[in-house]
Design a protein around this motif. Structure first.
Motif, short mmCIF file in Angstrom:
data_model
loop_
_atom_site.label_atom_id
_atom_site.label_comp_id
_atom_site.label_asym_id
_atom_site.label_seq_id
_atom_site.Cartn_x
_atom_site.Cartn_y
_atom_site.Cartn_z
N ARG A 29 0.84 -1.21 0.00
CA ARG A 29 0.00 0.00 0.00
C ARG A 29 0.87 1.25 0.00
O ARG A 29 0.59 2.22 -0.71
N GLN A 30 1.94 1.25 0.80
CA GLN A 30 2.83 2.40 0.87
C GLN A 30 3.52 2.62 -0.47
O GLN A 30 3.64 3.75 -0.95
N HIS A 32 2.40 1.71 -3.45
CA HIS A 32 1.39 2.21 -4.39
C HIS A 32 1.13 3.69 -4.16
O HIS A 32 1.05 4.46 -5.11
N GLU A 33 0.99 4.09 -2.92
CA GLU A 33 0.75 5.50 -2.59
C GLU A 33 1.88 6.38 -3.09
O GLU A 33 1.65 7.44 -3.66
N SER A 34 3.13 5.94 -2.90
CA SER A 34 4.26 6.78 -3.32
C SER A 34 4.32 6.90 -4.84
O SER A 34 4.61 7.98 -5.36
N ALA A 36 1.71 6.58 -6.92
CA ALA A 36 0.53 7.33 -7.35
C ALA A 36 0.69 8.83 -7.10
O ALA A 36 0.10 9.64 -7.82
N ASN A 37 1.51 9.20 -6.13
CA ASN A 37 1.70 10.62 -5.81
C ASN A 37 2.86 11.26 -6.56
O ASN A 37 3.10 12.46 -6.40
#
Length: 62
Positions: A29-30, A32-34, A36-37
């Protein structure tokens, strides 16, 4: 006729479940978040602009 005995509404599913912390899931999840941002690269934005311009030009001639 169906029985609703023992069934929970969809919104209530998971509210009383005890989920254990999964470090692999948290890491994914971390990651993916990085990703995506991240900002969109300039080369990619230029390519999208070129595609939009060609599509606009082709619509004018239809």
């Amino acid at each position: 006729m169906s029985s609703n005995k023992g069934k929970q509404p969809l919104g209530a599913i998971g509210e009383d479940m005890d989920f254990e912390f999964d470090p692999l899931t948290a890491a994914l999840r971390q990651m993916h978040e990085s990703v995506a941002n991240e900002p969109i690269p300039d080369d990619f934005l230029n390519l999208l602009d070129m595609i939009d311009a060609k599509m606009s030009a082709s619509k004018k001639f239809q």
